[in-house]
Design an enzyme around this catalytic site. Structure first.
Site, mmCIF file in Angstrom:
data_model
loop_
_atom_site.group_PDB
_atom_site.id
_atom_site.type_symbol
_atom_site.label_atom_id
_atom_site.label_comp_id
_atom_site.label_asym_id
_atom_site.label_seq_id
_atom_site.Cartn_x
_atom_site.Cartn_y
_atom_site.Cartn_z
ATOM 1 C CE LYS A 106 -2.822 2.910 2.821
ATOM 2 N NZ LYS A 106 -3.583 3.159 4.042
ATOM 3 N N GLY A 167 -7.925 9.594 9.478
ATOM 4 C CA GLY A 167 -8.220 9.796 10.895
ATOM 5 C C GLY A 167 -9.296 10.825 11.191
ATOM 6 C CB ALA A 194 -8.046 7.556 4.527
ATOM 7 N N GLY A 195 -10.727 8.125 6.098
ATOM 8 C CA GLY A 195 -11.797 9.094 6.287
ATOM 9 C C GLY A 195 -13.107 8.490 6.751
ATOM 10 C CG ASN A 216 -5.985 1.543 11.788
ATOM 11 O OD1 ASN A 216 -4.808 1.354 11.557
ATOM 12 N ND2 ASN A 216 -6.475 1.275 12.983
ATOM 13 C CB SER A 217 -9.087 6.002 13.112
ATOM 14 O OG SER A 217 -7.783 6.271 12.699
#
Lengths: 269, 365
Positions: A106, A167, A194-195, A216-217
């Site tokens: 990635k 994040g 992301a986001g 992830n977050s």
């Protein structure tokens, strides 16, 4: 019911590797490795991303932690998070290929330190170097159609445009741009990376026809990461079915499905 | 009884000192004097059960609340004075990181002594950073210790108590036997406080790297620890006596204890500068990197192995946990050795459920 099962078992691919889970999950920021392991299990993700940059990979500093991830038996997708230059990213990709014995990478190149926005220009250059070196590159990019086209022309079979900056958990800030990428590259595996903050954001990405989401977050930083992992699993299934089911046409005015017999005529004007 | 304590980090030191008041103690370590590899020596030594409750489990939070009660009593028994301060801590975020402050508040498992503060209240608590921050959280019960003074005071107390110190680069433990410097010694009991040195026996133990800067900043006057929320991890600035400030800490899943990286130094120091410009002319006294011994659940554990009691995995919570975990370990020791020795805690302060969680799940560890 058969259709439902069939829909859930449909697959997509990363450079020819067939996958049935449409969630790629990160391994950072969990309260503990034990909670990380349980969250990943409950998410039913088949691919786990791993960041190496700060863990002294040259001396295998993260070995104990990586083993916890490897023990889950998932496919590992190493990333170049934290790299600011082409050379850094290329070196780290080569190191991670040796450590994890995978040619997947990635590719993440930070263009702005504060919101970790990818640098689109260096990303294209680094992608070319890595593809030529035999890597299967999964570039983390913005939702710019032209950058995506350059990446596809170089030979990328997977693109990972952002939903919002890493994040932030803001969801899909520009569904129009994401949709345009989907329509222009029907043959490419597309992942919103992301986001994502909520399960509904992930469902929306799948409804747009995206093949998968990477996050992830949203799970790791939830108050109960394990429960949130289950929620994402369900939302992604729902979003995929929603896409396959085919949405009804959107209209600007209400169109009652039954005649409004009980309504006085002056209201029906 | 004849007891060995292996490892003289925070847990080993505190435990050996308590035991030395009733038993004959031999303490093993590789480096008594500088303790520079010890996580507890490098740490900022905050006692922040509320702020840590964002990431810590209920067990850690509960043990932390007990430790905050036990510390003043422990310190009062030491001959050399050790700075201890309970002036709360202030959680701050720059305007663009406001979301992190909201997220911090949402994730707190404990709300004791919490007050939301505005610009004016921040200025009252910390006059020197007036105008820089417009929102924050004050956690009034949180405390901190001068850990380096504590290490010295405990070493002094150990010498006075006649504890035998054996310097060795490596010590192995089998049941009640210690092998060190080519010799084997039998004891009645052995306490394993080796931290990461116990990896040979606790296979799932790993190090979590942390980096900390210490600066001498006579221009800066902060009254209490400040925790600055940052998109990636919180950075704290902890005022110690004599104008010293501890700025930390990174948290990296790595067993590498190489020197601090430039990136980490830049992040820590620029965060401090963004809170108070007086840090610009501060002198950097040290940049340290250390490893926090941690089991996969990041929770402390007390593990019995024959006549050996192992205490480990205090992770990033050494000071928050040490007194409470040691109290439980000594309680277990009293039970196993059929004694009723009085140590620094009251038996009724200990909780059954904490005890069973601390000693419960050996298999996983």
């Amino acid at each position: 019911m058969d259709n439902v099962n069939q829909a859930i078992s449909d697959t997509w691919s990363i450079y020819g590797t067939e996958l049935s889970s449409r969630l790629l999950i990160g391994s950072a920021l969990y309260p503990s490795p034990a909670i990380m392991q349980e969250s990943i299990k409950q998410s039913q993700a088949e691919v786990v991303t791993v960041s190496l940059r700060r863990q002294s990979p040259e001396s295998a500093g993260g070995q104990a932690f990586w083993q916890q991830i490897q023990s889950l038996g998932k496919k590992i997708l190493p990333n170049t998070a934290g790299c600011h230059s082409i050379q850094e990213a290329v070196t780290l990709a080569q190191m991670s290929r040796e450590i994890f014995d995978t040619d997947w990478i990635k590719l993440e190149l930070v263009g702005d330190e504060y919101n970790l926005q990818p640098d689109p220009i260096d990303l294209v250059k680094a992608t070319e170097i890595l593809l030529n070196d035999g890597f299967k590159v999964l570039p983390y990019c913005t939702d710019d159609l032209v950058i995506c086209r350059h990446l596809v022309e170089l030979g990328c079979e997977v693109l990972m445009p952002w939903g919002a900056p890493i994040g932030t958990g803001k969801g899909l800030l520009n569904p129009y741009a994401l949709s345009a990428i989907r329509h222009r590259f029907p043959q490419i595996s597309l992942v919103v990376d992301a986001g994502i903050g909520l399960p509904s954001h992930a469902a929306q990405a799948l409804e747009l026809g995206y093949d998968a989401v990477l996050l992830n977050s949203a799970i790791a930083q939830a108050q109960d990461p394990v429960m949130m992992a289950k929620a994402f699993k369900s939302a992604i299934d729902a979003g995929r079915l929603g896409y396959l089911g085919g949405r009804m046409p959107e209209k600007d005015t209400a169109n009652p499905s039954t005649p409004t017999l009980g309504m006085p005529f002056w209201h029906q004007m | 009884m004849k007891i060995a304590v292996v490892g003289s980090g925070l847990v080993g030191r505190l435990l050996a000192w308590q035991l030395s008041q009733h038993h004959q103690i031999t303490l093993y370590d590789k480096d008594f004097k500088t303790a520079k590899h010890s996580a507890g020596f490098i740490a900022a030594a905050m006692l922040a059960p509320v702020a840590e409750s964002v990431i810590a489990s209920q067990l850690v939070v509960g043990l932390g609340q007990l430790s905050v009660k036990l510390w003043p009593n422990i310190l009062s028994q030491l001959k050399q004075p050790v700075f201890y301060q309970q002036a709360g801590s202030l959680i701050l975020a720059h305007a663009q990181d406001r979301g992190d402050l909201t997220s911090f508040c949402q994730r707190l498992k404990l709300q004791d002594g919490l007050t939301q503060v505005n610009s004016q209240q921040i200025a009252e608590l910390e006059p020197q950073i007036q105008g820089r921050f417009h929102q924050g959280v004050w956690l009034e019960n949180e405390a901190q210790i001068d850990n380096r003074a504590l290490y010295q005071a405990l070493l002094h107390a150990l010498v006075n108590a006649g504890v035998q110190q054996i310097e060795t680069t490596h010590a192995d433990i089998t049941d009640n036997r210690v092998y060190a410097n080519g010799e084997q010694t039998d004891f009645d009991w052995v306490f394993d406080c080796r931290g990461l040195g116990a990896q040979v026996d606790l296979k799932k133990l790993r190090g979590v790297r942390g980096e900390v800067a210490r600066v001498y900043a006579p221009e800066v006057k902060l009254n209490r620890p400040i925790r600055l929320l940052h998109p990636r991890y919180p950075i704290y600035i902890v005022p110690k006596p004599n104008h010293e400030y501890v700025i930390g800490a990174t948290e990296i899943e790595s067993d590498s204890d190489k020197a601090m990286t430039v990136r980490s130094a830049l992040e820590l120091l620029s965060a401090a500068y963004s809170v108070h410009s007086g840090f610009a002319e501060a002198q950097i006294t040290s940049l340290d990197a250390g490893l926090r011994p941690s089991l996969p659940d990041n929770e402390p554990a007390i593990i019995t192995d024959g006549k050996c009691i192992r205490i480990n995995s205090l992770y990033r919570h050494g000071y928050l946990l040490a007194p409470a975990v040691i109290a439980h370990a000594l309680n277990l020791f009293n039970q196993l050795s059929e004694q009723q020795t009085r140590y620094f805690y009251q038996a009724e302060q200990l909780s059954e459920s904490h005890f069973s969680q601390l000693t419960g799940h050996f298999e996983g560890k």
